[in-house]
Design an enzyme around this catalytic site. Sequence first.
Site, PDB file in Angstrom:
ATOM      1  N   ASN A  80       0.834  -1.205   0.000  1.00  0.00           N
ATOM      2  CA  ASN A  80       0.000   0.000   0.000  1.00  0.00           C
ATOM      3  C   ASN A  80       0.875   1.265   0.000  1.00  0.00           C
ATOM      4  OD1 ASN A  80      -2.322   1.779   0.244  1.00  0.00           O
ATOM      5  ND2 ASN A  80      -3.430  -0.050   0.859  1.00  0.00           N
ATOM      6  N   HIS A 106       3.232  -0.212  -2.832  1.00  0.00           N
ATOM      7  CA  HIS A 106       3.584  -1.640  -2.873  1.00  0.00           C
ATOM      8  C   HIS A 106       5.094  -1.895  -3.000  1.00  0.00           C
ATOM      9  CE1 HIS A 106      -0.564  -2.499  -2.718  1.00  0.00           C
ATOM     10  NE2 HIS A 106      -0.857  -2.413  -3.994  1.00  0.00           N
ATOM     11  N   HIS A 180      -1.675  -9.896  -2.753  1.00  0.00           N
ATOM     12  CA  HIS A 180      -2.499  -9.042  -3.607  1.00  0.00           C
ATOM     13  C   HIS A 180      -3.353  -9.858  -4.586  1.00  0.00           C
ATOM     14  CE1 HIS A 180      -3.745  -5.464  -5.716  1.00  0.00           C
ATOM     15  NE2 HIS A 180      -2.971  -4.698  -4.977  1.00  0.00           N
ATOM     16  N   TYR A 182      -6.441 -11.286  -6.631  1.00  0.00           N
ATOM     17  CA  TYR A 182      -7.744 -10.810  -7.100  1.00  0.00           C
ATOM     18  C   TYR A 182      -8.649 -12.024  -7.172  1.00  0.00           C
ATOM     19  CZ  TYR A 182      -5.656  -6.434  -8.919  1.00  0.00           C
ATOM     20  OH  TYR A 182      -5.018  -5.227  -9.065  1.00  0.00           O
ATOM     21  N   GLN A 289      -7.538  -3.950   3.127  1.00  0.00           N
ATOM     22  CA  GLN A 289      -7.851  -3.097   1.987  1.00  0.00           C
ATOM     23  C   GLN A 289      -8.804  -3.868   1.099  1.00  0.00           C
ATOM     24  OE1 GLN A 289      -6.255  -0.037   1.648  1.00  0.00           O
ATOM     25  NE2 GLN A 289      -6.807   0.597  -0.423  1.00  0.00           N
ATOM     26  N   GLU A 317      -6.856  -7.293   0.908  1.00  0.00           N
ATOM     27  CA  GLU A 317      -5.441  -7.255   1.282  1.00  0.00           C
ATOM     28  C   GLU A 317      -5.333  -7.000   2.781  1.00  0.00           C
ATOM     29  OE1 GLU A 317      -3.638  -4.303  -1.589  1.00  0.00           O
ATOM     30  OE2 GLU A 317      -5.637  -4.496  -2.400  1.00  0.00           O
TER      31      GLU A 317
HETATM   32  C1  GLA Z   1      -3.919  -1.566  -4.263  1.00  0.00           C
HETATM   33  C2  GLA Z   1      -4.177  -0.123  -4.258  1.00  0.00           C
HETATM   34  C3  GLA Z   1      -4.939   0.260  -5.467  1.00  0.00           C
HETATM   35  C4  GLA Z   1      -4.235  -0.178  -6.724  1.00  0.00           C
HETATM   36  C5  GLA Z   1      -3.942  -1.655  -6.640  1.00  0.00           C
HETATM   37  C6  GLA Z   1      -3.081  -2.124  -7.770  1.00  0.00           C
HETATM   38  O1  GLA Z   1      -5.002  -2.294  -3.945  1.00  0.00           O
HETATM   39  O2  GLA Z   1      -4.836   0.312  -3.083  1.00  0.00           O
HETATM   40  O3  GLA Z   1      -5.133   1.646  -5.490  1.00  0.00           O
HETATM   41  O4  GLA Z   1      -3.037   0.519  -6.870  1.00  0.00           O
HETATM   42  O5  GLA Z   1      -3.292  -1.961  -5.463  1.00  0.00           O
HETATM   43  O6  GLA Z   1      -3.557  -1.759  -9.017  1.00  0.00           O
END
Ligand code: GLA
Length: 357
Positions: A80, A106, A180, A182, A289, A317
């Site tokens: 972050n 990151h 991270h 998805y 997050q 996250e």
């Molecule tokens: C995190 C951030 C987002 C974005 C993603 C990657 O989750 O908080 O704003 O940058 O990573 O794309």
Amino acid sequence: MDIKKHPFGQIDDTTLVDLYKLTNLNGMAVGITNYGATLVAVTVADRRGNPADVILGYDSLADYINGSNYFGCIAGRYANRIAGGRFELNQIPYLLAQNDGGNHLHGGIRGFGKAVWQAREMENHDSLGLALTYLSQDGEEGYPGNLSITVIYTLTNKNELRIDYNATTDKPTVVNLTNHAYFNLAGAGSGDILDHELMINADRFTPVDASLIPTGELRSVKDTPLDFTRPMIIGARIDQDHEQLLIAKGYDHNWVLKKDTDGPCLAARAFERKSGRTLEVYTTQPGIQFYSGNFMENGIAGKTGQVYHHRGGFCLETQHFPNSPNQPNFPSTILDPGAIYEHTTIYRFSAAGGPPV
Ligand code: GLA
């Protein structure tokens, strides 16, 4: 239970990268590469027993090297944002890469998600694991201290993917590690995630300024579209005319988790109605997050010929709060020599009405 290793590619003449596939007794399978300690696949059954991969990612190492979405990787040294890429520790100022507008994101230009880690397979009584280690040099991406990191992914027969994080340093530094991944519980590539239902075990969040840096306030979620204390459809309020959603173009915020023990506590639960798949997240971390894939561009070429679009996946996250090194009122992210950074996050998968695990 079974663990298999396959070549995934090569970075230069000497650096080989592998892909490990861990399969449990229920047939749930997890793919992990030592490039970025990245979670590449999680294949898990729906309520009818049909498997699908619920993690977004790429087929090739080259795509992971060039990709900018942080698909499945371990983000660090500081996951972050850090405002302006600057912080002070023991009166010494440090300057990090400003790779997200003027902010640091990151871990910088070559964060832990772009590093090659060492992998070691682990076969336990009732689980399989992959231990990944990385030594981040003193001064790497501007951070002080040699940081020695171990991330252990463990797949259990209860369909849990557990991630144990451990780090030590030889100089005072700051650390914040997360995964991270998805998720799309209907299957990666099957559309957007707006009809997933989500609960976040938090009644406060950290509102952000225009550059997504927390203002320092811990604000109640009550009467806002960030209230996920009870399960809510992600898409129901995402485009509301609310200052925080307009800034982030959707959800991209840190929630302050409610904790009842020092061990891993329930942080979030996501549910997808058609498949019946449920993901529960437990963590020892103070924050999470929730990012709804707002910066995903349309038409990303993903695994097995699938194409991913805007909001095609969501991230949960687990983390310390963004910009903590500059916010003395947030839980500290300082790691001193002699101390151990230790955190655990568990992703638990199940399918409503499906076979019990
Ligand atoms: C995190 C951030 C987002 C974005 C993603 C990657 O989750 O908080 O704003 O940058 O990573 O794309």
